[in-house]
Design a protein around this motif. Structure first.
Motif, PDB file in Angstrom:
ATOM      1  N   MET A 208       0.833  -1.211   0.000  1.00 15.15           N
ATOM      2  CA  MET A 208       0.000   0.000   0.000  1.00 15.15           C
ATOM      3  C   MET A 208       0.863   1.256   0.000  1.00 15.15           C
ATOM      4  O   MET A 208       0.587   2.210  -0.733  1.00 15.15           O
ATOM      5  N   ASP A 209       1.903   1.238   0.836  1.00 18.46           N
ATOM      6  CA  ASP A 209       2.831   2.397   0.879  1.00 18.46           C
ATOM      7  C   ASP A 209       3.416   2.649  -0.499  1.00 18.46           C
ATOM      8  O   ASP A 209       3.508   3.790  -0.953  1.00 18.46           O
ATOM      9  N   LEU A 210       3.833   1.544  -1.136  1.00 15.13           N
ATOM     10  CA  LEU A 210       4.470   1.650  -2.446  1.00 15.13           C
ATOM     11  C   LEU A 210       3.500   2.245  -3.472  1.00 15.13           C
ATOM     12  O   LEU A 210       3.852   3.160  -4.225  1.00 15.13           O
ATOM     13  N   LEU A 211       2.268   1.746  -3.473  1.00 18.34           N
ATOM     14  CA  LEU A 211       1.286   2.233  -4.449  1.00 18.34           C
ATOM     15  C   LEU A 211       0.934   3.690  -4.181  1.00 18.34           C
ATOM     16  O   LEU A 211       0.772   4.485  -5.106  1.00 18.34           O
ATOM     17  N   ARG A 212       0.847   4.028  -2.888  1.00 17.47           N
ATOM     18  CA  ARG A 212       0.567   5.416  -2.518  1.00 17.47           C
ATOM     19  C   ARG A 212       1.661   6.325  -3.067  1.00 17.47           C
ATOM     20  O   ARG A 212       1.411   7.393  -3.611  1.00 17.47           O
ATOM     21  N   ARG A 213       2.921   5.841  -2.924  1.00 22.00           N
ATOM     22  CA  ARG A 213       4.059   6.628  -3.412  1.00 22.00           C
ATOM     23  C   ARG A 213       3.964   6.828  -4.934  1.00 22.00           C
ATOM     24  O   ARG A 213       4.172   7.911  -5.440  1.00 22.00           O
ATOM     25  N   MET A 214       3.596   5.726  -5.627  1.00 20.32           N
ATOM     26  CA  MET A 214       3.449   5.808  -7.089  1.00 20.32           C
ATOM     27  C   MET A 214       2.392   6.851  -7.453  1.00 20.32           C
ATOM     28  O   MET A 214       2.566   7.634  -8.377  1.00 20.32           O
ATOM     29  N   GLY A 215       1.297   6.847  -6.713  1.00 19.10           N
ATOM     30  CA  GLY A 215       0.221   7.801  -6.971  1.00 19.10           C
ATOM     31  C   GLY A 215       0.688   9.223  -6.714  1.00 19.10           C
ATOM     32  O   GLY A 215       0.413  10.141  -7.491  1.00 19.10           O
ATOM     33  N   ASP A 216       1.450   9.405  -5.600  1.00 22.27           N
ATOM     34  CA  ASP A 216       1.961  10.747  -5.258  1.00 22.27           C
ATOM     35  C   ASP A 216       2.905  11.273  -6.336  1.00 22.27           C
ATOM     36  O   ASP A 216       3.008  12.477  -6.552  1.00 22.27           O
ATOM     37  N   GLU A 217       3.613  10.332  -6.997  1.00 20.48           N
ATOM     38  CA  GLU A 217       4.559  10.749  -8.041  1.00 20.48           C
ATOM     39  C   GLU A 217       3.836  11.165  -9.322  1.00 20.48           C
ATOM     40  O   GLU A 217       4.476  11.538 -10.296  1.00 20.48           O
ATOM     41  N   GLY A 218       2.516  11.027  -9.335  1.00 24.27           N
ATOM     42  CA  GLY A 218       1.758  11.456 -10.506  1.00 24.27           C
ATOM     43  C   GLY A 218       1.460  10.338 -11.488  1.00 24.27           C
ATOM     44  O   GLY A 218       0.987  10.582 -12.591  1.00 24.27           O
ATOM     45  N   ARG A 219       1.761   9.095 -11.079  1.00 26.53           N
ATOM     46  CA  ARG A 219       1.419   7.987 -11.966  1.00 26.53           C
ATOM     47  C   ARG A 219      -0.066   7.661 -11.824  1.00 26.53           C
ATOM     48  O   ARG A 219      -0.672   7.946 -10.799  1.00 26.53           O
ATOM     49  N   THR A 220      -0.597   7.028 -12.860  1.00 24.63           N
ATOM     50  CA  THR A 220      -1.978   6.565 -12.810  1.00 24.63           C
ATOM     51  C   THR A 220      -1.955   5.120 -12.331  1.00 24.63           C
ATOM     52  O   THR A 220      -1.385   4.260 -12.991  1.00 24.63           O
ATOM     53  N   VAL A 221      -2.502   4.885 -11.154  1.00 20.57           N
ATOM     54  CA  VAL A 221      -2.470   3.541 -10.573  1.00 20.57           C
ATOM     55  C   VAL A 221      -3.909   3.052 -10.401  1.00 20.57           C
ATOM     56  O   VAL A 221      -4.726   3.742  -9.793  1.00 20.57           O
ATOM     57  N   LEU A 222      -4.214   1.889 -10.979  1.00 21.99           N
ATOM     58  CA  LEU A 222      -5.552   1.327 -10.798  1.00 21.99           C
ATOM     59  C   LEU A 222      -5.416  -0.085 -10.252  1.00 21.99           C
ATOM     60  O   LEU A 222      -4.668  -0.893 -10.794  1.00 21.99           O
ATOM     61  N   PHE A 223      -6.098  -0.351  -9.142  1.00 18.92           N
ATOM     62  CA  PHE A 223      -6.059  -1.727  -8.619  1.00 18.92           C
ATOM     63  C   PHE A 223      -7.482  -2.191  -8.351  1.00 18.92           C
ATOM     64  O   PHE A 223      -8.359  -1.387  -8.051  1.00 18.92           O
ATOM     65  N   SER A 224      -7.691  -3.504  -8.486  1.00 10.31           N
ATOM     66  CA  SER A 224      -9.027  -4.028  -8.226  1.00 10.31           C
ATOM     67  C   SER A 224      -9.029  -4.745  -6.882  1.00 10.31           C
ATOM     68  O   SER A 224      -7.993  -5.234  -6.424  1.00 10.31           O
TER      69      SER A 224
END
Lengths: 303, 239
Positions: free
Chosen positions: A168-184
């Motif tokens: 979760m931390d990692l995905l949050r970081r990816m999102g903060d960096e401006g990437r588009t992250v989609l998970f189901s």
């Protein structure tokens, strides 16, 4: 900034409609795709990732069609749900191979392995990995080319709480960096902890879209139904209905029980045992009758 | 057109698991039988031709072809790991072409090499029999690898279908129904072998020109079609 657009997409398999006329736009940040099992989430993700053709409608990434277009994979990173991943390789060999397939080298692979904190086990065969380790190596393989869109299908399945938190931390970081992250996910709490924005899919239809707090409120504000059996049902009913947290009570003779509808979930759950104790009534059964995720979703669809 | 990373993954998948044991067992069996026959019956050209034709070319080569051809693609599609190849900016035909090269190489090594060894053991390459059948095995390796790679791409039961084709069509129908022989990789490769040996111990029902044309057409078409199928390969979800 990458935007994935799903425009009036349907997908059917024979007579079964798996995805029914869904339109949504997924932008930068973390988006949760929420829905019960069998709702069509995987079908939708497969179409987003270009592994399945929509029966009608289009899936585009910044205007480029995704289906039958290998070039889009320069921007997409995919973490599939399935486990198959060249078990005979070591973690490092697997990520290096993925880097090479993107035209990159061992350096990019090493960086990705460091990002998911898997360097300590990178020289072990994947066959010996735990579920969480596999998931992290899959992440590394998806991140190796620094994609602007990351698609993850049920990434938390089978992970222990600590691994879950790390991911979760990692995905949050990816999102903060401006990437588009989609998970189901089919678990509300997972989505709530991570996603800024959620898309709800129920029975192939797009049921809700927006800020999770709003949707969560819709879910929690709905009347909760309980089935209660006690040593004195009528006395208990009289005492409960006096409180505003209870909106209706039915005496079900067939079941020999009370069917209670509560509007304020938190208040009702503390009220019930207190009232019973004050009136000397013994509670024999207290069971929520509509707590399954499906009923939460169907409530949401009706709302 | 050729991607070394795809090739490496394919080689390791083919040669790393139980497949390698099966791939190795048949050639060893062929050589063991050849040694036994040579020791017990001595060198004889007709016996050599019978064993190389009946056991090596009609049975071993197609089975090795099935294992290598379907194994180069099928298991990855079955367990879903093909997604790691498909989610890359690589042309689908490149993936197929690379896997074909690997499948051909593996089939050749495990079928043509033991055929040559067995031939020399049996009669010391008298009447060019060993070399002729080795050439047939090399030629057949190419067509089988292409056919079975296609089968592994389009069917989940590729190994079963492949074995049925190899054993029932090539071995059984081929010897019973004359027409079936025209559509047999084995006969096409024998036509090439006949040209090499020059004698009358290696013969084919198909002319050399027809055989060559059919070999090329089948290999090219199967490879092209596998590439097209991979472009539209649908990965079923878990639902």
């Amino acid at each position: 900034m990458t935007t994935l657009s799903i425009d009036h997409v349907s997908r059917w398999f024979g007579n079964v409609v798996a995805v029914n006329d869904i339109t949504m736009t997924v932008g930068p940040g973390v988006t949760g795709l929420l829905g019960p099992n069998g709702a069509g989430k995987s079908t939708l993700i497969n179409m987003m990732g270009g592994f399945l053709a929509p029966s009608t409608g289009t899936v585009t990434l910044d205007g480029q069609t995704v289906w039958r277009n290998e070039k889009v994979y320069r921007q997409i990173g995919i973490v599939p749900e399935r486990e198959g991943m060249y078990d005979f390789l070591t973690g490092r060999e697997f990520v290096v191979a993925n880097a090479e397939l993107h035209g990159l080298g061992a350096k990019a692979a090493q960086q990705a392995l460091a990002t998911v904190e898997m360097e300590y086990a990178q020289d072990r065969k994947i066959a010996t990995y735990s579920k969480g380790m596999r998931q992290r190596v899959k992440m590394a393989s998806a991140l190796v080319h620094e994609p602007s869109l990351l698609l993850l299908d049920e990434p938390f399945n089978g992970m222990d709480p600590r691994q879950r938190m790390q991911l979760m931390d990692l995905l949050r970081r990816m999102g903060d960096e401006g990437r588009t992250v989609l998970f189901s996910s089919h678990i509300l709490e997972e989505v709530e902890q991570l996603a800024w924005h959620i898309e709800v899919v129920v029975a192939g239809r797009h049921a809700a879209s927006g800020d999770f707090r709003k949707i969560r409120r819709l879910m929690t504000d709905r009347p909760h139904r309980y089935l209660v059996r006690s040593s004195d049902d009528r006395a208990l009913a009289a005492a409960l209905i006096a409180d505003p947290s209870t909106s209706g009570i039915e005496v079900d003779h067939g079941e020999g029980a009370l069917r209670i509808q509560a509007v304020d979930f938190a208040r009702f759950t503390s009220l019930l045992p207190r009232v019973a104790k004050e009136h000397g009534i013994r509670l024999l059964t207290v069971s929520p009758s509509d707590e399954s995720l499906e009923s939460v979703f169907s409530y949401l669809v009706a709302a | 057109m050729y991607d070394p990373t795809v090739a490496r993954l394919t080689y390791r998948a083919l040669l790393g698991r139980r497949r390698a044991l099966i791939l190795g067992a048949l050639p060893l069996l062929l050589i063991a039988i050849s040694v036994a026959v040579r020791v017990l019956a001595g060198a004889d050209d007709q016996t050599a031709a019978d064993i190389l034709g009946g056991l090596a070319l009609a049975t071993m080569v197609p089975i090795i072809g099935v294992i290598a051809g379907t194994g180069a693609m099928g298991p990855e599609i079955d367990d879903g790991s093909v997604v790691y190849l498909l989610s890359k900016p690589i042309k689908r035909p490149t993936i197929i072409y690379t896997k074909l090269i690997v499948a051909i190489a593996v089939t050749m090594v495990f079928s043509a090499v033991p055929t040559l060894i067995a031939g020399f053991v049996l009669n010391g390459n008298g009447q060019q029999i060993a070399v002729a059948y080795t050439v047939a095995a090399l030629v057949a390796s190419i067509a089988y690898a292409a056919l079975f790679l296609l089968l592994g791409t389009v069917s989940r039961h590729a190994v079963v279908f492949g074995l049925v084709y190899a054993l029932v069509w090539e071995a059984l129908f081929g010897s019973l129904v004359p027409g079936a022989r025209t559509l047999s990789v084995q006969q096409w490769s024998l036509a090439v072998a006949q040209k090499v040996s020059g004698g009358d111990l290696v013969t084919s029902d198909v002319g050399l020109t027809t055989a060559t044309v059919l070999l090329v057409v089948v290999t090219v078409l199967a490879t092209w079609y596998a590439g097209q199928k991979l472009r539209t390969l649908t990965l079923a979800g878990e639902e």
